[in-house]
Scaffold this active site. Sequence first.
Site, PDB file in Angstrom:
ATOM      1  N   GLU A   8     101.904  83.720  34.259  1.00 49.65           N
ATOM      2  CA  GLU A   8     101.750  85.157  34.500  1.00 49.65           C
ATOM      3  C   GLU A   8     100.300  85.634  34.631  1.00 49.65           C
ATOM      4  OE1 GLU A   8     105.774  86.506  32.133  1.00 49.65           O
ATOM      5  OE2 GLU A   8     103.940  86.266  30.978  1.00 49.65           O
TER       6      GLU A   8
HETATM    7  C1  TNX Z   1     107.633  85.652  29.534  1.00 42.69           C
HETATM    8  S1  TNX Z   1     107.883  82.830  29.986  1.00 42.69           S
HETATM    9  C2  TNX Z   1     106.474  85.133  28.996  1.00 42.69           C
HETATM   10  C3  TNX Z   1     105.977  85.652  27.722  1.00 42.69           C
HETATM   11  C4  TNX Z   1     106.867  86.716  27.158  1.00 42.69           C
HETATM   12  C5  TNX Z   1     108.306  86.360  27.406  1.00 42.69           C
HETATM   13  C6  TNX Z   1     109.282  87.325  26.802  1.00 42.69           C
HETATM   14  C7  TNX Z   1     106.354  82.890  29.790  1.00 42.69           C
HETATM   15  C8  TNX Z   1     105.638  81.651  29.968  1.00 42.69           C
HETATM   16  N1  TNX Z   1     105.774  84.062  29.492  1.00 42.69           N
HETATM   17  O1  TNX Z   1     104.661  86.109  27.854  1.00 42.69           O
HETATM   18  O2  TNX Z   1     106.611  86.797  25.807  1.00 42.69           O
HETATM   19  O3  TNX Z   1     108.532  86.303  28.792  1.00 42.69           O
HETATM   20  O4  TNX Z   1     110.584  86.847  26.918  1.00 42.69           O
END
Ligand code: TNX
Length: 593
Positions: free
Chosen positions: A381
Site C-alpha cells: 500500500e
Molecule cells: C490491509 S493487507 C493492510 C493493513 C491493514 C489491513 C486491515 C496489508 C498488507 N495491509 O495495513 O491493517 O488491511 O485489514
Amino acid sequence: MPPTPATSPETGAAASAGADREPLGQVDLSAHRPAAAELSRAAELTAGELLAPPAPVRLGDVVPAPEQVRPDPTADFALPADAAVRVGPDPDARDVAEQLAELLRPATGYPLPVVVEATATGGPLVLTLAAATPPAGVPRPRTAPEDAAGVDAGELGVEGYRLDVTPTGVRISADTATGLFHGVQTLRQLLPAAVESPSPVAARWVVPGGLLVDRPRFPYRGAMLDVSRHFFGVADVLRVIDHLARYKLNHLHLHLTDDQGWRIAVDSWPALTTVGGATEVGGGPGGFYTGADYRRIVRYAARRHVTVVPEIDLPGHTNAALTAYPELAPDRVAPPPYTGTEVGFSYVDPASERTYDFVADVLGEVAAITPGPWLHIGGDEAFKVKGAAYTGFVERTQRIVAGTGKTVIGWHQIAPAGHAEGRVLQWWGTDGADPVVAEAVRRGARLILSPGNHAYLDMKYAPDTPIGHDWAGLIDVRRAYDWDPGTHVAGVPADAVLGVEAPLWTESVTTLAEIEFMFLPRLPAIAELGWSPRTTHGWAGFRERLAGHGQRWATAGIAFHRAPEIPWPAERDGADTPPTALPTPPATPTPTG
Ligand code: TNX
C-alpha cells in the site's frame, strides 16, 4: 476490497494527516469493547466446565490433524503420580523434557522430575532424540514395528516426531528437539482437558493407546501480530507465542512499524521510538520494545521452537517515522502524529540518499538482534510511490537485506521488483488469479499464503462480531479452514508455497482478550492447513476435533469465540446453549473502499 488510500493516488492530494482523517482518529474505541460480554461469559463457564465429566480423548483428536494415526484401544496409559520424564543428554532435548514437566505439574500436582540418562530406557514418559537424519537423499531405514502397523515412519525431518503410547508409558521420538517439542504439544492434547488447569485437579491422566507419526506439510506456519496500530506489551506477546506453539505454528511475524507507531528501538535513530512510538489508533499512549524486550520475546519464542519474523514496513506506512525524522519525508516537513485507521498516505522519500542510510541502519540493527533468517520489509500500500520509483526502492532494500545476511520477505506488492535470491512474497489477495505474483514465482520467489478472505483474522466472524473489519468478507471458522494452500493461487505450484500465515491487524483490537477472541478458534484452522497432509482435510472431522479445545481454552483462562458452527460440548447444565447474544456492532473505524 482492500482498504482504500487516504487520498486518491490519482489526485495526488496532500500526504500529511489532515483534518479529513481526524473523525476516524477520534473514534472512541472504548465504546467498542462489547466483546467483553462474550469474553466474560467464556470465563464464567470455566468453573462449570471443570466440573463437567471429562470427554474421552481419542488418539486422533489432535489439531492440527496428525499425518498417521494407529489407535490401539488395548494400550491406553495412565500416568502414575511418581512418573519421571526421561531424556538423553542433549541440552535442547532436555529443555523440551523440562517444558513437558512444566506443562503437566500444575494440573496433576505430580512432582515429575526430569531424569537425564545417557541412553533412554523405558518409563512412563520418555523423550528420545534419534540419530541425526541421514544426509539428503539417503532414506532413513524403516523399522519393522511401524511397517507392521502400516505406518510410514520414514524421515521425520526437522519437525516430525513419533509418539508411541503403550500400557507402560509414552515415548516421543524425533530427529530434533523441535520434533520432540511438537510431540509434547500432541501429548498435551491427548490428556484430558483438565490438564490445562493452573491448579491441581483430581483426574485420571489417561492417554489413549496407539502410535502416531507426524510431520508438517509446509515448513512455514505463522501468525502475525500488528503491534503498531495498538501496542501490546511483552507479556501479551509471550502469551500469543504460547498459542502458536500449541498448534505447531513455528513463526511469529511482528508488524513492528506503521503510521500509528514505531515499536522497536533503533539505537542509531532513537527518536523513532521516543517520538514515533508514543501514539496508537484512538489516541492511546502507544509504547515500544527496547532491544532487551525484543531479545526476551525472541528467546521465549526460540524455547518454543518459534522463529520471530520482524517487519519494518517500507516505503509506505511510515508516518510515525516521519514524525520523528522529517528529513525522510518527501517535503522534509514532519507530519502530525496519526491515530486514525486509513492507509496509503505516508512514505519515505525514495529519491533521497538519507532514506537509504535510514533503511540500512534500521535493517542492520534489527537483523543483529534477530537470530531467525528472515527480514520482512512490508512494501504494501505505498500508493504514492509508483512505477520505477517503487520497484527501484524495493530492489535497493532487497540488496540491503541481503547485506545483513537475512532473506527478504515482502507483502506481494513487491512482486514487480526484480528477483532477489530466496525472496518470499506474502500474498494477501482475495482472488487467486494473480498473474503478477505467478510471474514473480516463475522468476524464483516463494509464497507465504495469507489470503485476505480466509486468513485475515482481523475480519469479523459474522455481521454481529463486535470488533474487526469486513473489507475482505466475513470469515467464519469454516471459511478460515476450507481452502488449499497448495492450489490456491493460479500458476503457483505447491512446491513454491513456503507456507501459510494468519495476520491479525489491530486497528480494532486493543486487549489480549480481544486478540484471543479473534485468534480462537480460527488460528487452529490455519495451523491445520499449514501442518496436516491434504488427505486429512475435512470440515466435518475438523469441527469435531476442534470442539474439545473450547474446554481446554476455558480451563486455561484463554478467551475465545464460541463460534456457532462448532459443536462445543454441552455446558454444565447439560443443555446446549444458543450462541451468546452480542451487542449491536459499532461502525467499523476502517474504510471499506
Ligand atoms: C490491509 S493487507 C493492510 C493493513 C491493514 C489491513 C486491515 C496489508 C498488507 N495491509 O495495513 O491493517 O488491511 O485489514
